[in-house]
Write a protein that holds these residues in place. Structure first.
Motif, PDB file in Angstrom:
ATOM      1  N   LEU A 241      11.741  63.128 109.195  1.00 48.59           N
ATOM      2  CA  LEU A 241      11.270  64.446 109.267  1.00 48.59           C
ATOM      3  C   LEU A 241      11.621  65.108 107.687  1.00 48.59           C
ATOM      4  O   LEU A 241      10.723  65.697 107.182  1.00 48.59           O
ATOM      5  CB  LEU A 241      11.863  65.411 110.247  1.00 48.59           C
ATOM      6  N   ILE A 242      12.587  64.950 107.339  1.00 56.63           N
ATOM      7  CA  ILE A 242      13.077  65.523 105.819  1.00 56.63           C
ATOM      8  C   ILE A 242      12.313  64.835 104.992  1.00 56.63           C
ATOM      9  O   ILE A 242      11.729  65.292 104.058  1.00 56.63           O
ATOM     10  CB  ILE A 242      14.591  65.135 105.799  1.00 56.63           C
ATOM     11  N   TYR A 243      12.230  63.355 105.208  1.00 59.89           N
ATOM     12  CA  TYR A 243      11.395  62.584 104.049  1.00 59.89           C
ATOM     13  C   TYR A 243       9.991  63.297 103.976  1.00 59.89           C
ATOM     14  O   TYR A 243       9.540  63.263 102.866  1.00 59.89           O
ATOM     15  CB  TYR A 243      11.437  61.194 104.398  1.00 59.89           C
ATOM     16  N   ASP A 244       9.335  63.522 105.258  1.00 59.20           N
ATOM     17  CA  ASP A 244       7.885  63.542 105.184  1.00 59.20           C
ATOM     18  C   ASP A 244       7.844  65.097 104.667  1.00 59.20           C
ATOM     19  O   ASP A 244       6.523  65.550 104.093  1.00 59.20           O
ATOM     20  CB  ASP A 244       7.358  63.574 106.669  1.00 59.20           C
ATOM     21  N   PHE A 245       8.910  65.919 104.967  1.00 58.35           N
ATOM     22  CA  PHE A 245       8.585  67.333 104.657  1.00 58.35           C
ATOM     23  C   PHE A 245       8.510  67.361 103.134  1.00 58.35           C
ATOM     24  O   PHE A 245       7.841  68.106 102.416  1.00 58.35           O
ATOM     25  CB  PHE A 245       9.891  68.110 105.180  1.00 58.35           C
ATOM     26  N   VAL A 246       9.675  66.907 102.359  1.00 59.60           N
ATOM     27  CA  VAL A 246       9.626  66.971 100.957  1.00 59.60           C
ATOM     28  C   VAL A 246       8.435  66.035 100.138  1.00 59.60           C
ATOM     29  O   VAL A 246       8.164  66.505  99.383  1.00 59.60           O
ATOM     30  CB  VAL A 246      10.932  66.079 100.506  1.00 59.60           C
ATOM     31  N   SER A 247       8.047  64.854 100.834  1.00 57.87           N
ATOM     32  CA  SER A 247       6.965  64.369 100.366  1.00 57.87           C
ATOM     33  C   SER A 247       5.639  65.386 100.363  1.00 57.87           C
ATOM     34  O   SER A 247       4.829  65.375  99.345  1.00 57.87           O
ATOM     35  CB  SER A 247       6.647  63.099 101.307  1.00 57.87           C
ATOM     36  N   ASN A 248       5.573  66.151 101.536  1.00 55.93           N
ATOM     37  CA  ASN A 248       4.375  67.030 101.677  1.00 55.93           C
ATOM     38  C   ASN A 248       4.538  68.258 100.681  1.00 55.93           C
ATOM     39  O   ASN A 248       3.523  68.681  99.933  1.00 55.93           O
ATOM     40  CB  ASN A 248       4.308  67.550 103.026  1.00 55.93           C
ATOM     41  N   LEU A 249       5.686  68.362 100.269  1.00 56.87           N
ATOM     42  CA  LEU A 249       6.247  69.382  99.197  1.00 56.87           C
ATOM     43  C   LEU A 249       5.646  68.875  97.802  1.00 56.87           C
ATOM     44  O   LEU A 249       5.149  69.862  96.932  1.00 56.87           O
ATOM     45  CB  LEU A 249       7.823  69.669  99.474  1.00 56.87           C
ATOM     46  N   VAL A 250       6.005  67.721  97.669  1.00 58.79           N
ATOM     47  CA  VAL A 250       5.648  67.317  96.298  1.00 58.79           C
ATOM     48  C   VAL A 250       4.043  67.158  96.198  1.00 58.79           C
ATOM     49  O   VAL A 250       3.641  67.607  95.105  1.00 58.79           O
ATOM     50  CB  VAL A 250       6.260  65.886  96.437  1.00 58.79           C
ATOM     51  N   ASN A 251       3.508  66.565  97.395  1.00 59.87           N
ATOM     52  CA  ASN A 251       1.946  66.525  97.328  1.00 59.87           C
ATOM     53  C   ASN A 251       1.375  68.271  97.069  1.00 59.87           C
ATOM     54  O   ASN A 251       0.178  68.419  96.253  1.00 59.87           O
ATOM     55  CB  ASN A 251       1.248  65.846  98.459  1.00 59.87           C
ATOM     56  N   GLU A 252       2.006  69.066  97.733  1.00 56.76           N
ATOM     57  CA  GLU A 252       1.510  70.544  97.466  1.00 56.76           C
ATOM     58  C   GLU A 252       1.459  71.127  96.282  1.00 56.76           C
ATOM     59  O   GLU A 252       0.717  71.696  95.650  1.00 56.76           O
ATOM     60  CB  GLU A 252       1.914  71.269  98.505  1.00 56.76           C
ATOM     61  N   GLN A 253       2.707  70.764  95.384  1.00 54.52           N
ATOM     62  CA  GLN A 253       3.194  71.311  94.416  1.00 54.52           C
ATOM     63  C   GLN A 253       2.562  70.771  93.182  1.00 54.52           C
ATOM     64  O   GLN A 253       2.253  71.168  92.064  1.00 54.52           O
ATOM     65  CB  GLN A 253       4.561  71.456  94.029  1.00 54.52           C
ATOM     66  N   ILE A 254       2.675  69.254  93.182  1.00 50.43           N
ATOM     67  CA  ILE A 254       2.057  68.495  91.970  1.00 50.43           C
ATOM     68  C   ILE A 254       0.919  67.720  92.579  1.00 50.43           C
ATOM     69  O   ILE A 254       0.798  66.479  92.224  1.00 50.43           O
ATOM     70  CB  ILE A 254       2.958  67.654  91.250  1.00 50.43           C
ATOM     71  N   GLY A 255      -0.121  68.168  93.240  1.00 52.82           N
ATOM     72  CA  GLY A 255      -0.972  67.414  93.814  1.00 52.82           C
ATOM     73  C   GLY A 255      -2.024  66.872  93.125  1.00 52.82           C
ATOM     74  O   GLY A 255      -2.810  65.651  93.215  1.00 52.82           O
TER      75      GLY A 255
END
Length: 205
Positions: free
Chosen positions: A27-41
Motif C-alpha cells: 500500500l505504501i509502495y503504490d501510494f508513493v508510486s502514484n505520487l511520483v506519477n502525478e508529480q512528474i508524470g
C-alpha cells in the motif's frame, strides 16, 4: 524501516497471497508510486524510477518519524527545527544540482513564462527565484511548527488530565473526563496530521 521492508518482502518479494504486513508495504509502495506519477508524470518511466527511491525514502522517513512521536515517552524527531530545516535544504540543494546537471542553464527556464519580452526576463527570473529559494525554508518551518504544536498540545492536556485524576477530590476525578476525551480526539487528529504532513512535504519539495 529498512529491516521491516526486508523481512516482509524476503523470499523473492513476499507471498503470492499477501498477509497484513505485506499488504501495508504494498500500500505504501503504490501510494508513493502514484505520487511520483502525478508529480512528474510527463517524464519517461526510466527517469521516474531514478527519482522514486529518493521520494520513497523521504516519505517513509517523515511518515515513521511523525508516527513515532505519537508513542508515549518517545522522541519526535520532526518537531525540531534543525532536523526539518536540514532535510528540506539538503533535498532542495540536491534537486537544484541534479536540475543543472541535466538541463544546464535551461533549468532556470521554469521561472520564465512563455512569451515574456526579453528585457523583462532577468527581472522575472529573479522574482521567481527568490520564492523558489525560500521554499526550502518554508517547508522546514511548516513541518516543524505543525509537529511541535500538535504534540505539545496533546502533552499539555494529557498532563492536565492526569493531574486532575490524581487529586483526592471527587470533583476533579470526574472532571478529568473532559480533558481526557479532548486528548483522545486530538490524538486522532494528530495521527492524521502526521500522515498528511509527510505527504505534503514530499509533494512540495
Amino acid at each position: 524501516v529498512l529491516l521491516f521492508l526486508h523481512f516482509v518482502t524476503k523470499n523473492g518479494g513476499g507471498n503470492l497471497v499477501p498477509n497484513a504486513w505485506q499488504s501495508l508495504v504494498e500500500l505504501i509502495y503504490d501510494f508513493v508510486s502514484n505520487l511520483v506519477n502525478e508529480q512528474i508524470g510527463g517524464l519517461s518511466g526510466n527517469v521516474k524510477q531514478k527519482f522514486f527511491p529518493c521520494i520513497l525514502v523521504t516519505f517513509l522517513f517523515l511518515f515513521f518519524s511523525n508516527l513515532q512521536g505519537m508513542i508515549p515517552y518517545s522522541f519526535t524527531v520532526t518537531s525540531h527545527f534543525l532536523i526539518t530545516l536540514g532535510l528540506s535544504f539538503s533535498l532542495f540543494l540536491g534537486i537544484t544540482i541534479v536540475g543543472f546537471q541535466k538541463h544546464g542553464l535551461h533549468f532556470l527556464s521554469f521561472s520564465l513564462p512563455a512569451g515574456v519580452p526579453l528585457p523583462l526576463a532577468p527581472f522575472l527570473v529573479l522574482l521567481e527565484l527568490i520564492p523558489h529559494c525560500f521554499r526550502a525554508l518554508s517547508l522546514g518551518i511548516r513541518l516543524f511548527a505543525n509537529m511541535m504544536a500538535g504534540h505539545s498540545l496533546v502533552k499539555i492536556l494529557s498532563g492536565f488530565a492526569w493531574t486532575m485524576l490524581c487529586m483526592n477530590d471527587l470533583f476533579y476525578f470526574i472532571g478529568h473526563l473532559g480533558p481526557l476525551f479532548i486528548v483522545l480526539a486530538l490524538t486522532g487528529l494528530e495521527l492524521g496530521v502526521a500522515i498528511l504532513q509527510a505527504h505534503v512535504f514530499t509533494i512540495s519539495i
